[in-house]
Design a protein around this motif. Structure first.
Motif, mmCIF file in Angstrom:
data_model
loop_
_atom_site.group_PDB
_atom_site.id
_atom_site.type_symbol
_atom_site.label_atom_id
_atom_site.label_comp_id
_atom_site.label_asym_id
_atom_site.label_seq_id
_atom_site.Cartn_x
_atom_site.Cartn_y
_atom_site.Cartn_z
ATOM 1 N N ASP A 83 0.847 -1.187 0.000
ATOM 2 C CA ASP A 83 0.000 0.000 0.000
ATOM 3 C C ASP A 83 0.884 1.238 0.000
ATOM 4 N N TYR A 84 0.597 2.172 -0.900
ATOM 5 C CA TYR A 84 1.313 3.443 -0.902
ATOM 6 C C TYR A 84 0.391 4.535 -1.417
ATOM 7 N N GLY A 85 0.751 5.780 -1.105
ATOM 8 C CA GLY A 85 -0.087 6.874 -1.548
ATOM 9 C C GLY A 85 0.541 8.227 -1.304
ATOM 10 N N GLY A 91 -5.225 8.689 1.749
ATOM 11 C CA GLY A 91 -5.187 7.240 1.887
ATOM 12 C C GLY A 91 -4.116 6.633 1.006
ATOM 13 N N TRP A 92 -4.314 5.401 0.661
ATOM 14 C CA TRP A 92 -3.335 4.651 -0.121
ATOM 15 C C TRP A 92 -3.768 4.680 -1.580
ATOM 16 N N ASP A 93 -3.721 5.882 -2.187
ATOM 17 C CA ASP A 93 -4.262 6.129 -3.526
ATOM 18 C C ASP A 93 -3.302 5.773 -4.668
ATOM 19 N N ARG A 94 -2.133 5.216 -4.336
ATOM 20 C CA ARG A 94 -1.124 4.815 -5.328
ATOM 21 C C ARG A 94 -0.669 5.998 -6.184
ATOM 22 N N TYR A 106 4.017 7.939 0.695
ATOM 23 C CA TYR A 106 3.885 7.223 1.962
ATOM 24 C C TYR A 106 3.692 5.754 1.631
ATOM 25 N N VAL A 107 4.342 4.891 2.391
ATOM 26 C CA VAL A 107 4.255 3.441 2.170
ATOM 27 C C VAL A 107 3.883 2.787 3.494
ATOM 28 N N ARG A 108 2.914 1.876 3.466
ATOM 29 C CA ARG A 108 2.511 1.162 4.684
ATOM 30 C C ARG A 108 3.164 -0.205 4.709
ATOM 31 N N SER A 114 4.152 3.653 8.749
ATOM 32 C CA SER A 114 4.210 4.336 7.461
ATOM 33 C C SER A 114 5.604 4.910 7.280
#
Length: 123
Positions: A83-85, A91-94, A106-108, A114
């Motif tokens: 997941d990243y964004g 959020g994790w909108d890529r 940001y990377v989860r 994060s």
């Protein structure tokens, strides 16, 4: 004397998995186990020591990186399933952001931490 952060303990449900995720993300390597830790040397001054913990609380870890490192990270992210964004509000909108005139993402990780990577200080 200047103040330099030397190491940081990162809590994880599985230190090896967490250290490998982080090392793979940044193109680093997991060093041999040191005591109870799975260490990843980030640079000459800083090592992240991943440690097994029950119910680790998610943290936020931010890194200023150069453009080549950012490009390499994005290639790995786009070909993977992490997941990243562009930021906490999106959020994790890529997608990436352009705070401070640079690029950021940001990377989860599997423990909910994060990792923020950016090419220009957003401050």
């Amino acid at each position: 004397m200047a103040i330099t952060m030397n190491h940081l303990i990162v809590p994880a449900t599985d230190r090896t998995t967490a250290a490998t995720f982080f090392a793979d993300l940044l193109g680093l390597r997991v060093a041999p186990q040191a005591g109870p830790f799975a260490p990843v040397r980030v640079n000459d001054d800083l090592t992240l020591d991943f440690d097994d913990r029950r119910d680790p609380q998610p943290g936020h870890y931010a890194f200023l990186v150069d453009d080549d490192t950012f490009d390499a990270v994005m290639e790995r992210l786009q070909s993977g399933s992490a997941d990243y964004g562009s930021g906490p509000m999106s959020g994790w909108d890529r997608e990436i952001n352009h705070l401070g005139g640079g690029r950021g993402v940001y990377v989860r990780d599997p423990n909910g931490h994060s990792y923020e990577l950016f090419t220009a200080d957003p401050a």
